[in-house]
Write an enzyme that holds these catalytic residues in place. Structure first.
Site, PDB file in Angstrom:
ATOM      1  N   LYS A   1       0.861  -0.835  -0.140  1.00  0.00           N
ATOM      2  CA  LYS A   1       0.095   0.191  -0.152  1.00  0.00           C
ATOM      3  C   LYS A   1       1.429   0.928  -0.041  1.00  0.00           C
ATOM      4  CE  LYS A   1      -4.528  -1.869   0.359  1.00  0.00           C
ATOM      5  NZ  LYS A   1      -5.388  -0.652  -0.300  1.00  0.00           N
TER       6      LYS A   1
HETATM    7  C1  LIG Z   1      -3.363  -6.718   3.864  1.00  0.00           C
HETATM    8  C2  LIG Z   1      -4.316  -6.434   3.053  1.00  0.00           C
HETATM    9  N1  LIG Z   1      -4.668  -7.355   1.828  1.00  0.00           N
HETATM   10  C3  LIG Z   1      -5.298  -7.205   0.957  1.00  0.00           C
HETATM   11  C4  LIG Z   1      -5.813  -5.829   0.628  1.00  0.00           C
HETATM   12  C5  LIG Z   1      -6.300  -5.714  -0.854  1.00  0.00           C
HETATM   13  O1  LIG Z   1      -6.360  -4.863  -1.922  1.00  0.00           O
HETATM   14  P1  LIG Z   1      -6.290  -3.787  -2.543  1.00  0.00           P
HETATM   15  O2  LIG Z   1      -7.394  -2.539  -1.474  1.00  0.00           O
HETATM   16  O3  LIG Z   1      -5.751  -3.106  -3.243  1.00  0.00           O
HETATM   17  O4  LIG Z   1      -7.446  -4.525  -3.178  1.00  0.00           O
HETATM   18  C6  LIG Z   1      -5.715  -4.947   1.360  1.00  0.00           C
HETATM   19  C7  LIG Z   1      -6.060  -3.411   1.303  1.00  0.00           C
HETATM   20  O5  LIG Z   1      -6.268  -2.785   2.298  1.00  0.00           O
HETATM   21  C8  LIG Z   1      -4.452  -4.781   2.817  1.00  0.00           C
HETATM   22  O6  LIG Z   1      -4.372  -4.533   3.727  1.00  0.00           O
END
Ligand SMILES: Cc1ncc(COP(=O)(O)O)c(C=O)c1O
Length: 453
Positions: free
Chosen positions: A44
C-alpha cells in the site's frame, strides 16, 4: 554509493520468491511477489504516495494540511510515511475488527487513530466510511483520501507493481492472483498485464461475507452476501470504484479459517512471514489448481507483513477462540483445556427458579448443577424451567430442590468424547468432570458441538 534521499524512494522493486512446499502439488510454477520490504511493510506504500502526489498536483492539499482516511492500517502506514516526509498531519479511521498492532503502529508513526464499529451499515453515521467523511468536512484545510474511489490507487499499481511483475517474470506470467479490498492492486496490475498479454488470467480472492464474487458472476449487488468476517484487508460490503471488474476473470472465496491456517503455514513452511490476505491468496491458488497447467507461471501477491497479526493469526489462544486451530480433541481433559477460561457456576438447592433464570441470563449457560451442603444433589436446565413456568408462572418462587432432576453424570478427565456424547441425551444435558481437586468442570451439549466443529 546508492543513497536514497528519503524513505519514500525505497518503495517498490520488491522480491519474487518461489514457493517450494505449500504448492508442491500444483503443476504450475508459483511465485510470490512479497511486498513486505516496502518501508511501511506493505504494497500500500505505492498507492499511498501516488494518491498524495496526485492530490498535490490537483491542488487538493495545501502545505500543513490534514490528510484523513478510512484505512485497515496498511494504507494508513504508507500515508503516515508520506505525511512525515511531506509535512502533513494524518488522521486514520479504522474499524474495530483491525488488529491492535496495526493501530499501535499507526500511532508510532504519528497518526491520530479513530476506531469505529465494524458491524454497522456503511451508510450508518458510526461506520468508518461515514466518520472519515464527517471528519474531512469538519477539519479545516483537510483532504479525504478515499482509497476506495480515488483512482490514483489503481493507477499506482498500473505504473509500478504491474510493470515490475511483467519485467521480473520476463513476460512469462500466465496468472496473477491477489486478495481484493479496494480493488486497486488487482485492477492496476491486471490492466497493465492484460495490455501486455490479454491471455493472462487475473484471479481475485474474496471472502465469505463480501459482495464481489456474486457481483462479478451475476451483476447483482446482493446484500444477503454481506455478514461479518474475520479476514483483514480483503472483501467488501460496497463496490469501490477502484475495482475494474472487466480486467478480473474470476473471484474465488476463501474461508476465514483457511486464510488463517494458510497464513501460518506460509510462515512455518516457507519462512515467509506475511499477513492474513496472503494466506487467503495462496489457499485460493490451491482451490483453483485444477485450472493450472505445467508451464503456467502464477504470481501471487502478498500484501503485508506478519508482524501486524501476532496478536491474532499467530496467537494460539486467539486461533483457538475462533475455532481455527486444528487440535485433536479426544477426551474430557482436551475439552477442559479448550475452555480453560469457562466459569463453572453451580446453584444452591435452596435458590429459587427465578435465580436460575437470572443465572441463565448472566452466564449464557442453559444448565447448572445443583449443590447442597457442598455435595452435588441435582441439576436444572432450560427445558425443565420452561416446563415449570409454563405450567404455572408462580413456580418462579419454587425452590430448585423442589423441581430439580437427577445430578449430571460424573466422568473422569480421561473419559473419551464418544463416551461423553453417549451420556448427553435429550433429558440429560451435561456431564461433570471430576478434576480430582474437589472441583468439577461442566461439559454441555454445546461444548461437544464446539469440540467437533
Ligand atoms: C492486508 C491487505 N490485503 C489485501 C488488501 C487489498 O488490496 P486492494 O485494496 O489493493 O484491493 C489490503 C487493502 O487494504 C490489505 O491491507
Amino acid at each position: 554509493m546508492k543513497i536514497y534521499n528519503n524513505i519514500l524512494e525505497t518503495i517498490g522493486n520488491t522480491p519474487f520468491v518461489r514457493l517450494n512446499k505449500i504448492t508442491k502439488d500444483v503443476k504450475a510454477t508459483v511465485l510470490a511477489k512479497v511486498e513486505t520490504s516496502n518501508p511501511g511493510n506493505s504494497v500500500k506504500d505505492r498507492m499511498a504516495v501516488k494518491m498524495i502526489e496526485d492530490a498535490e498536483k490537483a491542488g487538493l492539499i495545501k502545505p500543513g494540511g490534514t490528510i484523513i482516511e478510512g484505512t485497515s492500517g496498511n494504507t494508513g502506514m504508507g500515508l503516515a510515511l508520506a505525511c512525515i516526509i511531506k509535512g502533513y498531519k494524518l488522521i486514520c479511521v479504522l474499524n474495530d475488527k483491525q488488529s491492535k498492532e496495526k493501530m499501535d503502529i499507526l500511532r508510532a508513526v504519528g497518526a491520530e487513530v479513530v476506531v469505529c464499529p465494524t458491524a454497522v451499515d456503511p451508510s450508518d453515521p458510526r461506520s468508518y466510511y461515514s466518520v472519515s467523511r464527517r471528519l474531512a468536512a469538519e477539519t479545516p484545510n483537510s483532504w479525504y483520501v478515499n482509497q476506495y474511489d480515488n483512482l490514483s490507487n489503481r493507477q499506482a499499481h498500473y505504473e509500478s507493481t504491474g510493470p515490475e511483475i511483467w519485467e521480473q517474470t520476463e513476460g512469462k506470467i500466465t496468472h496473477f492472483v491477489v486478495g481484493v479490498g479496494t480493488g486497486g492492486t488487482i485492477s492496476g496490475v491486471g490492466k497493465y498485464l492484460k495490455e501486455k498479454n490479454p491471455n493472462i488470467k487475473i484471479w481475485g480472492i474474496d471472502t465469505y461475507g463480501s459482495v464481489f464474487k456474486k457481483y462479478k458472476e451475476t451483476g447483482i449487488f446482493d446484500e444477503s452476501e454481506i455478514y461479518p468476517y474475520v479476514t483483514e484487508g480483503i472483501g467488501e460490503d460496497i463496490l469501490p470504484q477502484n475495482v475494474d471488474f472487466d480486467v478480473i476473470d474470476l473471484f474465488e472465496k476463501v474461508t476465514d479459517k483457511d486464510a488463517a491456517v494458510y497464513t501460518r503455514r506460509l510462515a512455518r513452511e516457507e519462512g515467509i512471514f506475511v499477513g492474513n490476505s496472503a494466506g487467503a491468496a495462496i489457499k485460493g491458488v490451491l482451490q483453483l489448481s485444477g485450472e493450472l497447467k505445467e508451464d503456467d507461471v502464477v504470481v501471487v501477491l502478498f500484501h503485508d507483513h506478519g508482524s501486524r497479526y501476532v496478536g491474532k493469526i499467530f496467537n494460539d489462544d486467539w486461533m483457538r477462540e475462533q475455532g481455527f486451530l486444528e487440535e485433536s480433541i479426544k477426551t474430557a481433559a482436551d475439552v477442559i483445556a479448550k475452555n480453560a477460561t469457562q466459569k463453572n457456576k453451580m446453584l444452591y438447592s435452596s435458590e429459587l427458579i427465578a435465580h436460575a433464570v437470572a443465572n441463565i441470563r448472566k452466564f449464557g449457560y442453559s444448565q447448572f448443577p445443583v449443590v447442597k451442603e457442598g455435595k452435588i444433589v441435582g441439576s436444572v436446565d432450560e427445558d425443565l424451567i420452561y416446563e415449570k413456568l409454563t405450567q404455572n408462572p408462580e413456580n418462579c418462587n419454587a425452590s430448585l430442590e423442589s423441581i430439580m432432576k437427577a445430578p449430571f453424570p460424573i466422568v473422569r478427565e480421561e473419559t473419551t468424547l464418544e463416551e461423553i456424547s453417549a451420556l448427553i441425551t435429550p433429558t440429560n444435558k451435561a456431564v461433570l468432570v471430576d478434576k480430582k481437586d474437589g472441583t468439577y468442570h461442566i461439559i454441555s451439549r454445546y461444548d461437544i458441538i464446539e469440540a467437533l466443529s
